[in-house]
Motif scaffolding. Sequence first.
Motif, PDB file in Angstrom:
ATOM      1  N   MET A   1       1.086  -1.119  -0.177  1.00  0.00           N
ATOM      2  CA  MET A   1      -0.065   0.214   0.201  1.00  0.00           C
ATOM      3  C   MET A   1       1.095   0.907   0.215  1.00  0.00           C
ATOM      4  N   VAL A   2       0.235   2.250  -0.757  1.00  0.00           N
ATOM      5  CA  VAL A   2       1.404   3.424  -1.076  1.00  0.00           C
ATOM      6  C   VAL A   2       0.473   4.421  -0.758  1.00  0.00           C
ATOM      7  N   LEU A 160       4.222   6.483   1.828  1.00  0.00           N
ATOM      8  CA  LEU A 160       3.845   5.956   2.589  1.00  0.00           C
ATOM      9  C   LEU A 160       3.973   5.131   2.391  1.00  0.00           C
ATOM     10  N   VAL A 161       4.809   3.918   2.760  1.00  0.00           N
ATOM     11  CA  VAL A 161       4.997   2.558   2.122  1.00  0.00           C
ATOM     12  C   VAL A 161       4.302   1.942   3.013  1.00  0.00           C
ATOM     13  N   LEU A 163       4.638  -2.153   3.222  1.00  0.00           N
ATOM     14  CA  LEU A 163       4.732  -3.416   3.029  1.00  0.00           C
ATOM     15  C   LEU A 163       4.645  -4.636   4.247  1.00  0.00           C
ATOM     16  N   LEU A 164       4.267  -5.483   4.452  1.00  0.00           N
ATOM     17  CA  LEU A 164       3.858  -6.597   5.550  1.00  0.00           C
ATOM     18  C   LEU A 164       3.949  -5.566   6.818  1.00  0.00           C
ATOM     19  N   VAL A 165       5.146  -5.919   7.451  1.00  0.00           N
ATOM     20  CA  VAL A 165       4.742  -5.386   8.524  1.00  0.00           C
ATOM     21  C   VAL A 165       5.942  -4.155   8.891  1.00  0.00           C
ATOM     22  N   LYS A 166       6.216  -3.550   7.825  1.00  0.00           N
ATOM     23  CA  LYS A 166       7.356  -2.312   7.401  1.00  0.00           C
ATOM     24  C   LYS A 166       6.904  -1.190   6.962  1.00  0.00           C
ATOM     25  N   VAL A 167       6.852  -0.392   7.686  1.00  0.00           N
ATOM     26  CA  VAL A 167       6.793   1.219   6.987  1.00  0.00           C
ATOM     27  C   VAL A 167       7.812   1.395   6.821  1.00  0.00           C
ATOM     28  N   LYS A 168       7.343   2.227   5.525  1.00  0.00           N
ATOM     29  CA  LYS A 168       9.087   3.381   5.281  1.00  0.00           C
ATOM     30  C   LYS A 168       8.067   4.528   4.128  1.00  0.00           C
ATOM     31  N   ILE A 169       9.035   5.728   4.729  1.00  0.00           N
ATOM     32  CA  ILE A 169       8.516   6.915   4.029  1.00  0.00           C
ATOM     33  C   ILE A 169       9.734   7.096   2.751  1.00  0.00           C
ATOM     34  N   ILE A 170       9.441   7.712   1.549  1.00  0.00           N
ATOM     35  CA  ILE A 170      10.030   7.340   0.827  1.00  0.00           C
ATOM     36  C   ILE A 170       9.439   8.458   0.120  1.00  0.00           C
ATOM     37  N   ALA A 171      10.841   8.991  -1.179  1.00  0.00           N
ATOM     38  CA  ALA A 171      10.597  10.394  -1.607  1.00  0.00           C
ATOM     39  C   ALA A 171       9.777   9.511  -3.065  1.00  0.00           C
TER      40      ALA A 171
END
Length: 236
Positions: A1-2, A160-161, A163-171
Amino acid sequence: MVIPIRGLASQNSWAFATIGLISLNFVIFFFQLHIGQEAALKLFWQGGAIPAKLSQVKLFGSGQSLKLAATMFTSLFLHAGWVHLLGNMLFLWVFGEALEGELGHWRFLGFYLFCGFFSLLIHSLAASKLSAPIIGASGAIAGVLGAHLIRFPQAPVQTLVYLLVKVKIIAIPAYVWLGFWLLLQFYGLRQGGPVAWFAHLGGFFTGLLGVFLFLPDASSGRGQKTARRPKNRRRR
């Protein structure tokens, strides 16, 4: 999810028009909740844009024709539910701020309504037999997206990305986000359904081509500053 959460900030001033539009949409939505579902549904039929009726409006028509034409603006401030409202307002906030900084507050507001009007006009021409009301700000916001693509294609969109149990913020570059959004609209148009796809596409291309009508005078130097320096962000 993004999920896009932050776009390019304005280099000139606070985005008063963008914030004002978002606030007004929320106020009207809370009013819809206050009056209840039955009254809100009646409001949709009165304030929503109905293509079958709009196709009969004459340029120099009666008072009734003027009321129908007015729905091409009032419909932009009505939403069917929380998901509808929040999705639209999120995209308006992410992609609207930098554009408002370039155009200026009043030009941005005029541009927003301009895109909303033509998005519904195009949809009404494409679906002239549709008798259900069209509501929502997505046509106007699609115009903002189109303008953002042409003015700030490389601007970073903080995303906000999950993936499974990981959450990241990428540009992610704006052209990637907006290209993906555009593909989804063509896919949705092919699949059909209750979404006003023609309004989305009509608004997008209206914004893409029409934003140049709303740019300030080149002599003022306004607008080029933000477009040339997409990485020089002012955080708030």
